[in-house]
Motif scaffolding. Structure first.
Motif, PDB file in Angstrom:
ATOM      1  N   GLN A 139       0.947  -1.188   0.048  1.00  0.00           N
ATOM      2  CA  GLN A 139       0.052   0.150   0.008  1.00  0.00           C
ATOM      3  C   GLN A 139       0.923   1.294  -0.012  1.00  0.00           C
ATOM      4  N   ASN A 140       1.991   0.898  -0.014  1.00  0.00           N
ATOM      5  CA  ASN A 140       3.102   2.199   0.242  1.00  0.00           C
ATOM      6  C   ASN A 140       4.426   1.571   0.074  1.00  0.00           C
ATOM      7  N   VAL A 141       5.371   2.663  -0.130  1.00  0.00           N
ATOM      8  CA  VAL A 141       6.828   2.385  -0.307  1.00  0.00           C
ATOM      9  C   VAL A 141       7.769   3.612   0.063  1.00  0.00           C
TER      10      VAL A 141
ATOM     11  N   GLU B 112       3.875  -7.675  -6.270  1.00  0.00           N
ATOM     12  CA  GLU B 112       3.992  -7.347  -7.927  1.00  0.00           C
ATOM     13  C   GLU B 112       3.697  -5.833  -7.974  1.00  0.00           C
ATOM     14  N   TYR B 113       2.656  -5.632  -7.224  1.00  0.00           N
ATOM     15  CA  TYR B 113       1.802  -4.157  -7.495  1.00  0.00           C
ATOM     16  C   TYR B 113       2.360  -3.399  -5.984  1.00  0.00           C
ATOM     17  N   CYS B 114       2.289  -2.102  -6.151  1.00  0.00           N
ATOM     18  CA  CYS B 114       2.406  -1.260  -5.126  1.00  0.00           C
ATOM     19  C   CYS B 114       1.572   0.198  -5.429  1.00  0.00           C
ATOM     20  N   LEU B 115       0.461   0.290  -4.161  1.00  0.00           N
ATOM     21  CA  LEU B 115      -0.417   1.710  -4.498  1.00  0.00           C
ATOM     22  C   LEU B 115       0.628   2.773  -4.259  1.00  0.00           C
ATOM     23  N   VAL B 116       0.601   3.765  -4.868  1.00  0.00           N
ATOM     24  CA  VAL B 116       1.210   5.198  -4.562  1.00  0.00           C
ATOM     25  C   VAL B 116       0.238   6.396  -4.570  1.00  0.00           C
ATOM     26  N   GLY B 117       0.499   7.073  -3.496  1.00  0.00           N
ATOM     27  CA  GLY B 117      -0.285   8.431  -3.630  1.00  0.00           C
ATOM     28  C   GLY B 117      -1.501   8.308  -3.390  1.00  0.00           C
ATOM     29  N   HIS B 118      -1.991   7.180  -2.345  1.00  0.00           N
ATOM     30  CA  HIS B 118      -3.510   7.245  -2.295  1.00  0.00           C
ATOM     31  C   HIS B 118      -4.008   8.100  -1.431  1.00  0.00           C
ATOM     32  N   SER B 119      -5.359   8.824  -1.761  1.00  0.00           N
ATOM     33  CA  SER B 119      -5.668   9.842  -1.247  1.00  0.00           C
ATOM     34  C   SER B 119      -5.733   9.930   0.151  1.00  0.00           C
ATOM     35  N   GLU B 120      -5.735   8.765   0.870  1.00  0.00           N
ATOM     36  CA  GLU B 120      -5.547   9.059   2.419  1.00  0.00           C
ATOM     37  C   GLU B 120      -4.394   9.175   2.818  1.00  0.00           C
TER      38      GLU B 120
ATOM     39  N   ALA C 151       6.997   6.312  -7.513  1.00  0.00           N
ATOM     40  CA  ALA C 151       6.595   5.375  -8.788  1.00  0.00           C
ATOM     41  C   ALA C 151       7.729   5.051  -9.305  1.00  0.00           C
ATOM     42  N   ALA C 152       8.760   6.026  -9.476  1.00  0.00           N
ATOM     43  CA  ALA C 152      10.056   5.682 -10.558  1.00  0.00           C
ATOM     44  C   ALA C 152      10.940   4.835  -9.618  1.00  0.00           C
ATOM     45  N   ALA C 153      10.862   4.728  -8.352  1.00  0.00           N
ATOM     46  CA  ALA C 153      11.808   3.653  -7.733  1.00  0.00           C
ATOM     47  C   ALA C 153      11.156   2.108  -7.706  1.00  0.00           C
ATOM     48  N   LEU C 154       9.967   2.342  -7.666  1.00  0.00           N
ATOM     49  CA  LEU C 154       9.067   1.057  -7.905  1.00  0.00           C
ATOM     50  C   LEU C 154       9.472   0.228  -9.356  1.00  0.00           C
ATOM     51  N   GLN C 155       9.178   1.262  -9.974  1.00  0.00           N
ATOM     52  CA  GLN C 155       9.360   0.829 -11.609  1.00  0.00           C
ATOM     53  C   GLN C 155      10.786   0.165 -11.783  1.00  0.00           C
ATOM     54  N   LYS C 156      11.965   0.992 -11.198  1.00  0.00           N
ATOM     55  CA  LYS C 156      13.206   0.455 -11.245  1.00  0.00           C
ATOM     56  C   LYS C 156      13.468  -0.930 -10.586  1.00  0.00           C
ATOM     57  N   ALA C 157      12.495  -1.181  -9.395  1.00  0.00           N
ATOM     58  CA  ALA C 157      12.679  -2.554  -8.906  1.00  0.00           C
ATOM     59  C   ALA C 157      11.780  -3.551  -9.524  1.00  0.00           C
ATOM     60  N   GLY C 158      11.042  -3.167 -10.590  1.00  0.00           N
ATOM     61  CA  GLY C 158      10.346  -4.209 -11.190  1.00  0.00           C
ATOM     62  C   GLY C 158       9.065  -4.480 -10.394  1.00  0.00           C
ATOM     63  N   ILE C 159       8.466  -3.584  -9.816  1.00  0.00           N
ATOM     64  CA  ILE C 159       7.127  -3.470  -9.366  1.00  0.00           C
ATOM     65  C   ILE C 159       6.342  -2.297 -10.012  1.00  0.00           C
ATOM     66  N   ILE C 160       5.025  -3.010 -10.030  1.00  0.00           N
ATOM     67  CA  ILE C 160       4.122  -2.123 -10.886  1.00  0.00           C
ATOM     68  C   ILE C 160       3.521  -1.167 -10.106  1.00  0.00           C
ATOM     69  N   PRO C 161       4.016   0.202 -10.282  1.00  0.00           N
ATOM     70  CA  PRO C 161       3.300   1.222  -9.431  1.00  0.00           C
ATOM     71  C   PRO C 161       1.815   1.456  -9.758  1.00  0.00           C
ATOM     72  N   VAL C 162       0.981   1.480  -8.821  1.00  0.00           N
ATOM     73  CA  VAL C 162      -0.203   1.846  -8.841  1.00  0.00           C
ATOM     74  C   VAL C 162      -0.842   3.309  -8.511  1.00  0.00           C
ATOM     75  N   ILE C 163      -0.621   4.499  -9.362  1.00  0.00           N
ATOM     76  CA  ILE C 163      -0.691   5.689  -9.073  1.00  0.00           C
ATOM     77  C   ILE C 163      -2.209   6.149  -8.935  1.00  0.00           C
ATOM     78  N   CYS C 164      -2.320   6.494  -7.567  1.00  0.00           N
ATOM     79  CA  CYS C 164      -3.781   6.956  -7.391  1.00  0.00           C
ATOM     80  C   CYS C 164      -4.044   8.509  -7.421  1.00  0.00           C
ATOM     81  N   VAL C 165      -4.818   9.125  -8.095  1.00  0.00           N
ATOM     82  CA  VAL C 165      -5.074  10.436  -8.431  1.00  0.00           C
ATOM     83  C   VAL C 165      -6.621  10.502  -8.204  1.00  0.00           C
ATOM     84  N   GLY C 166      -6.926  11.864  -7.959  1.00  0.00           N
ATOM     85  CA  GLY C 166      -8.335  12.339  -7.887  1.00  0.00           C
ATOM     86  C   GLY C 166      -8.576  13.499  -7.056  1.00  0.00           C
ATOM     87  N   GLU C 167      -9.763  14.063  -7.671  1.00  0.00           N
ATOM     88  CA  GLU C 167      -9.941  15.469  -6.975  1.00  0.00           C
ATOM     89  C   GLU C 167     -10.730  15.394  -5.822  1.00  0.00           C
TER      90      GLU C 167
END
Ligand code: PEP
Length: 251
Positions: free
Chosen positions: A63-65, A88-96, A112-128
């Motif tokens: 849920q974070n890194v 395999e995946y990691c959430l980043v920037g969840h609004s909470e 997000a960049a560090a995760l991609q470099k390590a081979g983990i798919i960043p799931v970038i959370c955005v929203g208003e």
């Protein structure tokens, strides 16, 4: 592109309950044509991995890194530590996290960049937020969040990334954004991705999150441009999340 469904337990389930959830979920009839992941608290990753045994569904997500590999960062967890658990995946920037822990666009970008470099798919959370939407700023806010988050991402042979559009006012509120509103924002996001990443941007899944449940999940996943869902509250019960995964199956 297969649909992606991610369960986000948030701050629920220590190792014992996490193991039980995984075992119960594995008893569900799981669709093959949907990618399924579960975002568990750090302390439960080992138990979730152990309960999975040799099975690879659901994939594990964090849920974070933190963005550095190692060093004097007390209390933080690095991408390679997550990788050791087969994450395999990691959430980043969840609004909470943005709201309660001061996570900024710059931090999201580094994570997000560090995760991609390590081979983990960043799931970038955005929203208003609701106020931003009311002021007519939703597109501008989300566009800026995505632009910042993808600054250092690459598409050449690296693991893909995913974007989760989660309007803050729809999270945990029981007031979901309509599929048409989500579709419109996913189009805005897709344009930002295309401008920065070119043709590779079309491989990025843009999923929707915010009060997804059994009544609305199929409408989201059958709407063009919505590539899956991030599910909080409705994923806490393994059986319910199994039903959601089946409902997201195109077959
Ligand atoms: C989430 O945790 O990202 C989320 C969308 O929560 P909920 O489904 O409970 O709104």
């Amino acid at each position: 592109m297969k649909k992606l469904l991610i369960a986000n337990w948030k701050m629920h389930y220590g190792p014992i309950k996490a193991g039980a959830w995984i075992r119960a979920f594995r008893r569900e009839r799981l669709p093959k044509d949907v990618d399924i992941a579960v975002a568990v608290p750090f302390v439960s990753l080992a138990a979730a991995r152990a309960s999975l045994g040799r099975a690879s569904i659901p994939a594990l997500a964090a849920q974070n890194v933190f963005w550095a590999e190692e060093g004097a960062f007390t209390g933080e967890i690095s991408p390679s530590m997550l990788k050791e658990f087969g994450t395999e995946y990691c959430l980043v920037g969840h609004s909470e996290r943005r709201a309660h822990l001061g996570e900024t666009d710059e931090m999201v970008q580094k994570k997000a960049a560090a995760l991609q470099k390590a081979g983990i798919i960043p799931v970038i959370c955005v929203g208003e937020t609701e106020a931003q939407r009311k002021r007519g700023e939703a597109n501008k806010v989300v566009r800026a969040q995505v632009q910042a988050a993808i600054t250092d991402l690459k598409m050449d042979g690296k693991v893909p990334v995913a974007i989760a559009y989660e309007p803050v006012w729809a999270i945990g509120s029981g007031k979901p954004c309509t599929a048409q509103e989500a579709k419109q924002m996913h189009e805005v996001i897709r344009v930002v991705l295309q401008k920065k990443l070119g043709a590779g941007a079309d491989e990025i899944r843009i999923i929707y999150g915010g009060s997804v449940d059994l009544r609305n999940v199929s409408e989201y996943v059958t709407t063009t441009g919505i590539d899956g869902c991030l599910v909080g509250g409705a994923s806490l019960d393994p059986r319910n999340f199994g039903l959601l995964c089946r409902a997201a199956n195109p077959a």
